[in-house]
Write a protein that holds these residues in place. Structure first.
Motif, PDB file in Angstrom:
ATOM      1  N   GLY A 393     -58.842 -17.028   3.445  1.00  0.00           N
ATOM      2  CA  GLY A 393     -57.884 -17.526   2.467  1.00  0.00           C
ATOM      3  C   GLY A 393     -56.570 -18.001   3.061  1.00  0.00           C
ATOM      4  N   ALA A 394     -56.515 -18.217   4.367  1.00  0.00           N
ATOM      5  CA  ALA A 394     -55.286 -18.704   5.002  1.00  0.00           C
ATOM      6  C   ALA A 394     -54.991 -20.137   4.564  1.00  0.00           C
ATOM      7  N   PRO A 395     -53.734 -20.580   4.667  1.00  0.00           N
ATOM      8  CA  PRO A 395     -53.403 -21.965   4.268  1.00  0.00           C
ATOM      9  C   PRO A 395     -54.155 -23.007   5.090  1.00  0.00           C
ATOM     10  N   THR A 396     -54.398 -22.717   6.352  1.00  0.00           N
ATOM     11  CA  THR A 396     -55.149 -23.646   7.198  1.00  0.00           C
ATOM     12  C   THR A 396     -56.615 -23.234   7.243  1.00  0.00           C
ATOM     13  N   THR A 397     -57.459 -24.141   7.697  1.00  0.00           N
ATOM     14  CA  THR A 397     -58.904 -23.885   7.713  1.00  0.00           C
ATOM     15  C   THR A 397     -59.247 -22.860   8.776  1.00  0.00           C
ATOM     16  N   THR A 398     -59.820 -21.743   8.348  1.00  0.00           N
ATOM     17  CA  THR A 398     -60.215 -20.668   9.257  1.00  0.00           C
ATOM     18  C   THR A 398     -61.553 -20.119   8.800  1.00  0.00           C
ATOM     19  N   PHE A 399     -62.561 -20.257   9.651  1.00  0.00           N
ATOM     20  CA  PHE A 399     -63.880 -19.702   9.382  1.00  0.00           C
ATOM     21  C   PHE A 399     -64.045 -18.416  10.169  1.00  0.00           C
ATOM     22  N   SER A 400     -64.652 -17.402   9.496  1.00  0.00           N
ATOM     23  CA  SER A 400     -64.919 -16.126  10.153  1.00  0.00           C
ATOM     24  C   SER A 400     -66.412 -15.886  10.156  1.00  0.00           C
ATOM     25  N   LEU A 401     -66.941 -15.639  11.335  1.00  0.00           N
ATOM     26  CA  LEU A 401     -68.355 -15.311  11.498  1.00  0.00           C
ATOM     27  C   LEU A 401     -68.458 -13.836  11.868  1.00  0.00           C
ATOM     28  N   ILE A 402     -69.050 -13.059  10.999  1.00  0.00           N
ATOM     29  CA  ILE A 402     -69.203 -11.627  11.210  1.00  0.00           C
ATOM     30  C   ILE A 402     -70.663 -11.345  11.550  1.00  0.00           C
ATOM     31  N   LEU A 403     -70.889 -10.743  12.716  1.00  0.00           N
ATOM     32  CA  LEU A 403     -72.240 -10.495  13.196  1.00  0.00           C
ATOM     33  C   LEU A 403     -72.357  -9.071  13.723  1.00  0.00           C
ATOM     34  N   PRO A 404     -73.562  -8.500  13.641  1.00  0.00           N
ATOM     35  CA  PRO A 404     -73.748  -7.182  14.242  1.00  0.00           C
ATOM     36  C   PRO A 404     -73.708  -7.259  15.755  1.00  0.00           C
ATOM     37  N   ALA A 405     -73.015  -6.355  16.391  1.00  0.00           N
ATOM     38  CA  ALA A 405     -72.911  -6.335  17.849  1.00  0.00           C
ATOM     39  C   ALA A 405     -73.819  -5.266  18.416  1.00  0.00           C
ATOM     40  N   ARG A 406     -74.266  -5.505  19.639  1.00  0.00           N
ATOM     41  CA  ARG A 406     -75.107  -4.509  20.296  1.00  0.00           C
ATOM     42  C   ARG A 406     -74.283  -3.711  21.267  1.00  0.00           C
TER      43      ARG A 406
END
Length: 406
Positions: A393-406
């Motif tokens: 929801g930031a004013p600028t474009t920000t994509f977050s990729l959440i992945l399971p880590a090993r």
């Protein structure tokens, strides 16, 4: 459905019983009261007639011999004191009077309690019949509700089988026409869905096969070209880089084919996330530099751990989207949080409104451009890996990729 059918049937039965029983009870009570009034009139006349025929004086014992339980009589002669026998009248008793020919009057009283008891006795069968009908209606309602709901429960099981992937469920014998129509429509839809899925799988397999052959030939040609003695070292380095990119393209085709078949591509292969971020930035630096922009990687090295190898495909889509639609420099960062790792790809362009960018909308895209599919496919791929792709929801474009880590 079953409970609603039972309630509706019982409500209908109760309404019918009430419409029949209540007027019947009122009518029976009125008949009993009318009968008691007539009885009191007759008894008053009879006592007056007996007194007329009697030559001896009227006393309490004589009057008491004419009465039964719950009755009383009072003789008021023309001259002399009144003689009374029986219980004392109260407000709800029935009292009737009759004149004596020799003079005076007789007042006969019927006890209200006796009248109420006779009314109760008269209406009791009506109440018992009503209760019996209600019990029978409840039993019939349960049986009828089970009979009517059983076909639809079978349809529910058919839907569950279709949802579990069985697009050819075993036929069910149904007697209700509406249930038959619903079952037929579901089976037709399942058959149509099966044909479409089979065509998509065949297309994916054919496309994969048709693409792998020229890709393999191109890779062999590039490898052969890199082995020529006349090939300059700088050119050989670029050829080796092209071979690696062709290998990545072949892996991407294999992963997409597996994804189309319902699998989870790359879920069992892990690679250091920090290296994946650096490699993705290196692949897209040239395109970003052509437009006067930079890609900066901000990560904490080995602390990020390993992530599914298919994450590189998602990173490529996010970087391509930032270059094509964003503004300013692009920042790629990673952060490890417990059992998950978060990768953010941000640029300085304004944030798109809503989350429609993750939805496939082919009617708004040209048939050949392929725009609008990458983010939707990346979101689906992230979920298949056990993660999630979201737009911050930031004013600028920000994509977050959440992945399971090993």
């Amino acid at each position: 459905m079953r409970e609603r059918l039972i309630v509706a049937f019982l409500a209908l039965a109760l309404g019918i019983i009430a419409l029949y029983g209540v007027p019947r009870i009122i009518m029976v009570a009125d008949l009993v009261h009318a009968s008691e009034n007539q009885y009191a009139d007759r008894m008053a006349g009879m006592v007056a007639a007996v007194i007329d025929d009697r030559d001896e004086p009227v006393d309490e014992a004589f009057l008491a011999s004419l009465l039964t339980e719950g009755e009383s009589v009072e003789y008021r002669p023309a001259d002399g004191d009144a003689v009374r026998a029986g219980s004392t009248p109260v407000g709800n008793d029935i009292t009737r009077s009759s004149d004596v020919s020799a003079g005076g009057a007789v007042a006969f009283t019927r006890s209200g309690e006796v009248v109420a008891e006779r009314v109760t006795t008269a209406i009791a069968p009506v109440i018992v019949i009503g209760i019996g009908l209600l019990v029978v209606s409840a039993v019939v309602a349960v049986l009828l509700a089970r009979s009517l709901s059983r076909p639809f429960l079978r349809i529910v099981e058919t839907v569950r089988q279709i949802g579990r992937g069985n697009l050819q469920p075993s036929p069910e014998p149904l007697r209700i026409p509406e249930a038959k129509a619903i079952d037929a429509a579901l089976r037709d839809s399942a058959a149509t869905l099966e044909r479409r899925i089979r065509r998509e799988h065949e297309f994916a397999a054919n496309a994969s096969h048709q693409l792998r052959t020229p890709i393999t030939a191109l890779r062999l040609e590039l490898e052969d070209l890199s082995l020529w003695p006349e090939t300059a070292p700088a050119v050989r380095e670029q050829l080796d880089h092209a071979v690696r990119e062709i290998d990545r393209l072949a892996d991407a085709i294999s992963q997409l084919l597996e994804f189309a078949r319902g699998g989870t591509p790359g879920s069992g292969t892990f690679e250091p996330l920090h290296d994946s971020l650096r490699a993705a930035a290196s692949r897209w630096n040239a395109q970003a530099g052509a437009s006067g922009r930079r890609i900066r990687v901000s990560a904490s090295g080995s602390a990020l751990g390993d992530a599914p190898a298919a994450a590189s495909q998602i990173l490529d889509v996010l970087l391509h989207n930032a270059i094509a639609h964003g503004r300013g420099d692009i920042t790629v960062s990673g952060e490890r949080r417990s059992e998950y790792v978060t990768v953010q790809v941000a640029d300085q362009g304004p944030r798109p409104s809503g989350n429609q960018i993750f939805q496939r909308r082919p009617e708004q895209r040209s048939a050949t451009s392929g725009e609008g599919i990458g983010l939707a496919l990346s979101a689906e791929l992230a979920e298949s890996l056990g993660g999630h792709l979201l737009l911050e929801g930031a004013p600028t474009t920000t994509f977050s990729l959440i992945l399971p880590a090993r």
